[in-house]
Write an enzyme that holds these catalytic residues in place. Structure first.
Site, PDB file in Angstrom:
ATOM      1  N   ASP A   8       0.832  -1.219   0.000  1.00 39.71           N
ATOM      2  CA  ASP A   8       0.000   0.000   0.000  1.00 39.71           C
ATOM      3  C   ASP A   8       0.866   1.269   0.000  1.00 39.71           C
ATOM      4  O   ASP A   8       0.388   2.351  -0.338  1.00 39.71           O
ATOM      5  CB  ASP A   8      -0.963   0.013   1.205  1.00 39.71           C
ATOM      6  CG  ASP A   8      -0.288  -0.079   2.570  1.00 39.71           C
ATOM      7  OD1 ASP A   8       0.955  -0.246   2.632  1.00 39.71           O
ATOM      8  OD2 ASP A   8      -1.000   0.032   3.587  1.00 39.71           O
TER       9      ASP A   8
ATOM     10  N   TYR B  77      12.128   3.094  -0.134  1.00 31.19           N
ATOM     11  CA  TYR B  77      11.584   1.724  -0.231  1.00 31.19           C
ATOM     12  C   TYR B  77      10.350   1.712  -1.130  1.00 31.19           C
ATOM     13  O   TYR B  77      10.257   0.934  -2.093  1.00 31.19           O
ATOM     14  CB  TYR B  77      11.240   1.191   1.166  1.00 31.19           C
ATOM     15  CG  TYR B  77      10.238   0.055   1.155  1.00 31.19           C
ATOM     16  CD1 TYR B  77      10.587  -1.204   0.672  1.00 31.19           C
ATOM     17  CD2 TYR B  77       8.928   0.234   1.620  1.00 31.19           C
ATOM     18  CE1 TYR B  77       9.663  -2.253   0.649  1.00 31.19           C
ATOM     19  CE2 TYR B  77       7.996  -0.793   1.598  1.00 31.19           C
ATOM     20  CZ  TYR B  77       8.370  -2.037   1.115  1.00 31.19           C
ATOM     21  OH  TYR B  77       7.443  -3.066   1.083  1.00 31.19           O
TER      22      TYR B  77
ATOM     23  N   LYS C  97       9.408  -0.127  -4.840  1.00 30.12           N
ATOM     24  CA  LYS C  97       8.273  -1.037  -5.057  1.00 30.12           C
ATOM     25  C   LYS C  97       7.381  -0.501  -6.178  1.00 30.12           C
ATOM     26  O   LYS C  97       6.863  -1.261  -6.995  1.00 30.12           O
ATOM     27  CB  LYS C  97       7.465  -1.210  -3.763  1.00 30.12           C
ATOM     28  CG  LYS C  97       8.205  -1.884  -2.621  1.00 30.12           C
ATOM     29  CD  LYS C  97       8.662  -3.299  -2.937  1.00 30.12           C
ATOM     30  CE  LYS C  97       7.539  -4.305  -3.003  1.00 30.12           C
ATOM     31  NZ  LYS C  97       8.039  -5.695  -3.163  1.00 30.12           N
TER      32      LYS C  97
END
Ligand SMILES: NC(=O)c1ccc[n+]([C@@H]2O[C@H](COP(=O)([O-])OP(=O)(O)OC[C@H]3O[C@@H](n4cnc5c(N)ncnc54)[C@H](O)[C@@H]3O)[C@@H](O)[C@H]2O)c1
Length: 328
Positions: free
Chosen positions: A123, A146, A150
């Site tokens: 999410d 990070y 993703k």
């Protein structure tokens, strides 16, 4: 079906492998893991002699190795990643390597070999939402390194579907908790520090909101997406269980009969997203997925698992339990 699971010595991958082998018939699993941050061989010690399970130590960026492994399997579920936001603040390079280069390596090979790939995402790719909730159509807007890696992997996956018609599916989940999570993350760290009667750091005012999902429920969503998902689609898996960090810590302390004096407010992490939120209407309507675990019950099971596995304490280092691990 023979599944190549990447990152299966980590938290979610190991729970996924145990679920597949213990609850389903006719599955074989090959687990490729480079034994990097978050991995723990003990996570799968119970199945090391299972004839439907094989472990290969290796890096998903190694295209020769991955070509061989993928050719011997029917599909790939890519859990392998550097997963701790705090570490990506100190040094984002390993995140680029595992999360982008690694995903790309797999994507390229499954396209040539015409295999299915499930890209496990998060999410966090939608960034912080002060109100409202993200759907599969929402714009990617990551705010930490990070999350940016993703999101990059997601863009590559989508580009391969559009350009090459690759058999790819993205699942995105909210914050997971449960047994076998690496001790640096909020819930295990709180349990361990409380057990040791040590101070528990709370970033900022502890008001940041996350939507906590018991790991088993996430794994159910991944299995449904693998077996029934449509190529090119993404499926959000959310718990509808948004809670701020301080409430999570207080609940753990309550269950463990510890005093709230153990909480200690520390400097907030830079770029700390205030709130993540997604809905999981699509996966629920299409495949009947639902969250089965109640948060308090899940927390009790998780706490008990850490207390029953004291070996985990031997993996603690001073840096693991630092109050502000995102600082050098
Ligand atoms: N933990 C969460 O709350 C959460 C929520 C949503 C999505 N995710 C995603 O789920 C996946 C798994 O997360 P996790 O919490 O289990 O992570 P983890 O850190 O516990 O485990 C990651 C595993 O991947 C392995 N790995 C990393 N880079 C590798 C590489 N280049 N080659 C081979 N193996 C490599 C590590 O050795 C480790 O065993 C990640 O992709 C993460 O982005 C996690």
């Amino acid at each position: 079906m023979k599944i190549l699971v990447t990152g299966g010595l980590g938290f979610i991958g190991s729970n996924f492998i145990l679920k597949i082998l213990n609850e389903y018939d006719n599955f074989e699993v090959v687990n490729v893991d480079a034994e990097l941050t978050g991995s723990n061989k003990e996570n799968l010690s119970d199945i090391q002699n299972n004839q439907n399970y094989k472990f290969v130590r290796g890096n998903i960026t190694n295209s020769r190795l991955m070509e061989d492994l993928i050719s011997s399997c029917d599909c790939v579920v890519n859990f392998a990643a550097e997963s701790f936001v705090d570490r990506s603040i100190i040094d984002a390079n390993p995140f680029l390597v595992s999360n982008i280069r690694g995903a790309f390596t797999i994507l390229d090979i499954i396209t040539k070999q015409k295999k299915r790939m499930i890209q496990i995402s998060t999410d966090e790719v939608f960034g912080s939402l002060s109100n409202g909730t993200a759907t599969e159509e929402s714009k990617l807007n990551p705010s930490n390194p990070y999350a940016a890696t993703k999101a990059s992997a997601e863009l590559l996956v989508n580009s391969y579907f559009t350009t090459h018609g690759s058999d790819v599916i993205i699942t995105r989940c909210t914050n997971n908790y449960g047994p076998r999570q690496f001790v640096e993350k909020l819930i295990p760290k709180t349990i361990i520090l409380a057990h040791m009667n040590k101070k528990i750091p709370i970033y900022g005012k502890g008001k940041n909101v996350r939507d906590w999902m018991y790991v088993d429920d996430h794994c159910d969503g991944v299995i449904l997406s693998l077996l029934r998902g449509k190529a090119g689609e993404s499926y959000n898996i959310s718990a509808d269980n948004e809670i701020d960090n301080i409430t999570v810590v207080k609940k753990i302390l309550g269950i463990m009969n510890k005093t709230e004096d153990l909480m200690e407010f520390v400097e907030d992490r830079p770029g700390h997203d205030f709130r993540y939120s997604m809905n999981s209407n699509k996966i629920s309507e299409k495949f009947g997925w639902k969250r089965n675990s109640d948060f308090e019950e899940g927390l009790e099971k998780t706490i008990q698992w850490y207390l029953d596995n004291p070996k985990i304490l031997s993996r603690l280092s001073a840096s693991t339990l630092k109050s502000t691990p995102w600082k050098n």
